[in-house]
Design an enzyme around this catalytic site. Structure first.
Site, PDB file in Angstrom:
ATOM      1  N   HIS A 378     -13.779   2.717   0.798  1.00 27.80           N
ATOM      2  CA  HIS A 378     -12.537   1.989   0.512  1.00 27.80           C
ATOM      3  C   HIS A 378     -12.104   2.078  -0.946  1.00 27.80           C
ATOM      4  CE1 HIS A 378     -11.721  -0.141   4.299  1.00 27.80           C
ATOM      5  NE2 HIS A 378     -13.027  -0.204   4.450  1.00 27.80           N
ATOM      6  N   LYS A 569      -1.424  -9.676  -3.462  1.00 24.52           N
ATOM      7  CA  LYS A 569      -2.654  -8.925  -3.222  1.00 24.52           C
ATOM      8  C   LYS A 569      -3.680  -9.369  -4.258  1.00 24.52           C
ATOM      9  CE  LYS A 569      -0.261  -5.123  -3.734  1.00 24.52           C
ATOM     10  NZ  LYS A 569      -0.588  -4.361  -2.569  1.00 24.52           N
ATOM     11  N   ARG A 570      -4.883  -8.880  -4.105  1.00 21.65           N
ATOM     12  CA  ARG A 570      -5.925  -9.157  -5.097  1.00 21.65           C
ATOM     13  C   ARG A 570      -5.428  -8.776  -6.488  1.00 21.65           C
ATOM     14  NH1 ARG A 570     -10.226  -5.554  -6.396  1.00 21.65           N
ATOM     15  NH2 ARG A 570      -9.502  -4.250  -4.677  1.00 21.65           N
ATOM     16  N   LYS A 575      -3.857  -2.494  -9.731  1.00 20.90           N
ATOM     17  CA  LYS A 575      -2.739  -2.857  -8.853  1.00 20.90           C
ATOM     18  C   LYS A 575      -1.473  -3.179  -9.651  1.00 20.90           C
ATOM     19  CE  LYS A 575      -5.757  -4.418  -5.087  1.00 20.90           C
ATOM     20  NZ  LYS A 575      -5.327  -3.509  -4.005  1.00 20.90           N
ATOM     21  N   THR A 677      -2.769  -2.152   3.069  1.00 18.20           N
ATOM     22  CA  THR A 677      -2.238  -2.556   4.380  1.00 18.20           C
ATOM     23  C   THR A 677      -1.115  -3.569   4.211  1.00 18.20           C
ATOM     24  OG1 THR A 677      -4.023  -4.186   4.579  1.00 18.20           O
ATOM     25  CG2 THR A 677      -4.342  -2.081   5.688  1.00 18.20           C
ATOM     26  N   LYS A 681       2.462  -4.157   6.441  1.00 18.01           N
ATOM     27  CA  LYS A 681       2.931  -5.431   6.988  1.00 18.01           C
ATOM     28  C   LYS A 681       4.342  -5.744   6.510  1.00 18.01           C
ATOM     29  CE  LYS A 681      -1.859  -6.871   6.715  1.00 18.01           C
ATOM     30  NZ  LYS A 681      -2.847  -7.466   5.802  1.00 18.01           N
TER      31      LYS A 681
END
Length: 832
Positions: A378, A569-570, A575, A677, A681
């Site tokens: 991952h 998100k985290r 990110k 993901t 969504k």
């Protein structure tokens, strides 16, 4: 042989299993009567006395009864048919609330709603009282939950194995703008979905010594004699698939002491010391991801990983031997998927069980092990590919360390003798990292111990071959393959967005509910003005719901007519929430400087947790809240710009956020997001995506079309090249006034006047390094955001693109992902 548990449905009374119950009636009248019966006899309340949480418990028990009927049938079917079973080992299962999931998948939403309404009870309000199961943190755990649901929905007999965390990751609160970590208390009032299996308790050992046993006429064998032992006790949760066709099992392990109290110590007056062993055992399953910045935290993390891996393998072996004479055919009956490196120790543990406990010779055991395991990677971040100090591993798991050395010797011999690897290549593939204080590389262990290794998007899989597993790929060129992630449409469209689901059903019929790829029939309606208007109306209602939540929780008014620009998100530097915040500051400055321009109103919404020991990520959260405080209180920007950070992001919050998004931020540094993901969504719910060419964004671009997704920034190759050139942000900042002025405002304390130097290091890192390409991508990001501003002014075109995103997301279902795993890796289920 112990009597098997309910989910095995073995022979408790007559050796053939209980008779199949008659089908239950699901009309509102019957359901209402049964709910009141549960309220009376299980909860002990009359309808007049009952509170909403009492109705929650009673309704849950009525739904649970229906699931149990199918749970028994599904388990018995798997046993009698001899179907191959899939075991999914994961540190996280972010399953969220289960009542709505179960009601929806059993197609009972409206009957239950009507049944409760007869007593003046609102199903929506009852559902909100169910706590989110604190069993995960981010995408890894949510993927595992989607996969469990999709295995049941696609009729694959599956078991999830994980840890029953008492407090999970943590509950996030914001105090003076900063993240505060508090324990989750999701189990405070019990969990009606789980079933304790007292008879399924396995001993798990730690420490001790390894003895060599020599018996006459037999080869010497190793026996591990642990210094300490704990019990792993099973708790089972049923996972129901679409229309209840199959119900699979999520089995979570709770750590308990062999002796709950040292009575001699207690009676001698050492009341605290008497509980030491109990506390030590229970600590294993108390917290998800304890901080590992110190040795005690590292030891607890390794204990957790071995604890649930060993318990799961012992359970799988028990299941197998119940129906088979030996373990020689284990790989024909079970496929074990390792979800990331956390359960990688399973490779060494299965070898120990096969060789030391069940008497298989080494070569046969290694063949069984490799044919049974497969491994999902991952991450491409080297620090996220777990590695443990040799001294810790050897002290805690001495026999497993011996086995890892033996596995490593075999792999190195194969590489040197058959492939001609030189010393440098051998060092790269070795399970032991000799260059950083001698550490066990868990990614390498998972790779060599599996017959298949998969990435989770096309780009990620190719980068795996080129980067973190380059030399192992040269050694085993047929082992890596791609399996792009997906999300379950039952949770993320049908449950989260019932208004859109009904609109689609009215437009193209209900076929997409059973086959999500039929949602593509919606595509032509992007050109239908009437449908676009109805589509936009659904979005507006979802935005109003989120705006109300923000008002209630944050005391901040946001305009549902603005662009809801969302990044949830985290929190991590790669990110790039920081890039988003910098752009918000630059936009704030421009709105104030140029009030005459026709600015598109925008609400920037953030949510996510930072790991407790990740200082930079926590600073980014603090900055987001400081910027929000300043911008939201400035009358000069009116409602043209708002910034909101919503605390304690979880599945239930995501179910409100995803359907309300106009714009989905997927802006990771290219080459570092394995898949994502959340992007799927959002797009499934009609959001446009702004993102880099990273992870599954690449495949989304192919499916939704380049006109309907907004890609910007450096590619993965360009990022790698800049890093090789020792890129820093200093020259870029000098050339871009918008960027420079925003960074000057941050570093000078404009947003933190009470602590002007608070973000000095955060900004200095951009000048001196810019490792995450925040500066390098700023201008492209800014320009793309302004294109989106212009597009927002043309609502017909925006909504047409939104419709096309929803219509073209069917391929990104986790059902498709699971069918590919089943066909290509597991050889299980209907496609086997």
């Amino acid at each position: 042989m112990m009597a098997d548990t309910l989910n095995d449905v073995d022979a408790a009374l007559d050796g053939t299993g209980a008779p199949k119950p008659a089908p239950r009636q699901n009309d509102p009248e019957t359901l209402a009567r049964q709910i009141v019966e549960k309220l009376t006899y299980a909860v002990g309340k009359t309808p007049a006395e009952a509170r909403r949480y009492d109705w929650l418990e009673a309704t849950t028990l009525v739904i649970r009864d229906r699931i149990i009927d199918q749970w028994m049938e599904s388990s018995q079917r798997a046993k009698t048919s001899g179907e191959k079973r899939v075991c999914y080992l994961s540190m996280e299962f972010l399953i969220g609330r289960l009542l709505r999931d179960a009601i929806n998948n059993l197609c009972l939403t409206e009957p239950i709603r009507e049944a409760l309404a007869r007593y003046g009870v609102d199903l929506d309000l009852v559902e909100l009282l169910e706590p989110d199961a604190a069993l995960g943190n981010g995408g890894l755990g949510r993927l595992a939950a989607c996969f469990m649901e999709s295995m049941a929905s696609t009729d694959i007999p599956g078991f999830g194995y994980g840890i029953r965390y008492v407090h999970g990751f943590f509950r996030q609160e914001i105090a003076d703008g900063a993240q505060v970590e508090l324990p989750e208390t999701w189990l405070a009032h019990g969990n009606p979905w789980e079933f304790e299996r007292r008879e399924l308790a396995y001993e798990i050992g730690f420490g001790g010594k390894v003895a060599t046993i020599q018996e006459p006429g037999r080869p010497a064998r190793q026996v591990w004699r642990p210094a300490e032992r704990v019990l792993a006790v099973a708790f089972d949760t049923p996972i129901v698939g679409w229309r209840g066709r199959r119900v699979n099992t999520l089995r979570l392990w709770s750590a308990q002491p062999l002796d709950p109290i040292l009575l001699d110590a207690f009676n001698s007056g050492d009341h605290i010391g008497a509980l030491v062993e109990s506390n030590k055992a229970e600590a294993i399953t108390r917290i998800l991801y304890p901080a590992d910045s110190h040795q005690a935290g590292q030891e607890l993390r390794l204990r957790q990983e071995y604890f649930f891996s060993s318990a799961s393998l012992q359970d799988i072996i028990r299941r197998h031997l119940h129906a088979n004479e030996s373990l020689s055919n284990l790989a024909d009956k079970f496929s074990i998927q390792l979800n990331d490196t956390h359960p990688a120790v399973s490779v060494a543990e299965l070898m120990r069980l096969l060789v030391d406990v069940h008497g298989h010779d080494w070569d046969e055991a290694w063949e069984i092990t490799r044919n049974t395991f497969s491994y999902t990677n991952h991450t491409l971040l080297p620090e996220a590919l777990e590695h443990w100090p040799i001294h810790l591993f050897e002290r805690l798991l001495p026999r497993q360390m011996q086995i890892i050395y033996a596995i490593n010797a075999g792999v190195i011999r194969e590489a040197a003798q058959e492939k001609g690897f030189d010393d440098a290549k051998v060092a790269a593939i070795s399970l032991i990292d000799e260059g950083n204080g001698r550490r066990v590389r868990m990614g390498q262990l998972a790779f060599v111990g599996s017959h298949a290794v998969n990435g989770v998007s096309a780009l990620h899989t190719e980068l795996m071959k080129e980067t973190v597993f380059h030399h192992l790929h040269l050694l085993y060129p047929d082992r890596i393959e791609n399996k792009t992630n997906g999300v379950t449409p039952r949770r993320w469209l049908m449950q989260a967005n019932p208004g859109l689901t009904q609109l689609i059903t009215d437009a193209i019929g209900p076929g997409f509910l059973d086959d999500i790829e039929k949602i593509s029939e919606l595509d032509p309606l992007a050109d239908d003005a009437g449908f676009r208007e109805r589509f936009a109306a659904v979005k507006r209602r979802n935005k109003e719901q989120l705006a109300n939540l923000i008002g209630e929780r944050m005391a901040t008014h946001v305009d549902p007519g603005a662009i809801f620009d969302i990044q949830v998100k985290r929190i991590h530097e790669y990110k790039r929430q920081f890039l988003n915040i910098i752009e918000a500051i630059a936009l704030y400055d421009q709105i104030r400087s140029h009030p005459e321009r026709d600015w598109a109103p925008r609400v920037k919404i953030f949510a996510g947790k930072a790991a407790p020991s990740y200082v930079q990520a926590k600073e980014i959260i603090h900055l987001a809240n400081d910027v929000a405080r300043t911008i939201n209180s400035d009358p000069a920007v009116r409602d043209l710009l708002k910034v909101v950070f919503i605390p304690n992001y979880n599945v239930s919050l995501a179910e409100i956020i995803m359907p309300a998004a106009d714009l989905s931020e997927q802006i990771s540094t290219a080459g570092l997001e394995a898949s994502g993901t959340g992007n799927m969504k959002f797009a499934m719910n009609g959001a446009l995506t702004i993102g880099t060419l990273d992870g599954a964004n690449v495949e989304m671009l192919e499916h939704v079309g380049e006109d309907n997704i907004f890609i910007f920034g450096l590619t993965a190759e360009e990022v790698a090249q800049r890093r090789r050139e020792a890129h820093s942000g200093r020259s870029i900042i000098a050339e871009l006034p918008l960027l420079r002025e925003a960074l000057d405002a941050i570093s000078s304390g404009v947003f933190s006047p009470e602590s002007p130097a608070r973000y000095h290091d955060l900004v200095s890192n951009l000048y001196n390094n810019d490792w995450w390409m925040t500066c390098a991508d700023f201008q492209a990001y800014w320009d793309t955001q302004r294109r989106l501003d212009a597009l927002w002014q043309d609502q017909d075109e925006w909504q047409a693109k939104a419709v096309r995103n929803t219509a073209r997301m069917g391929w990104f279902s986790s059902d498709r992902s699971i069918r590919e795993y089943a066909r290509d890796i597991w050889q299980a289920g209907p496609t086997a």
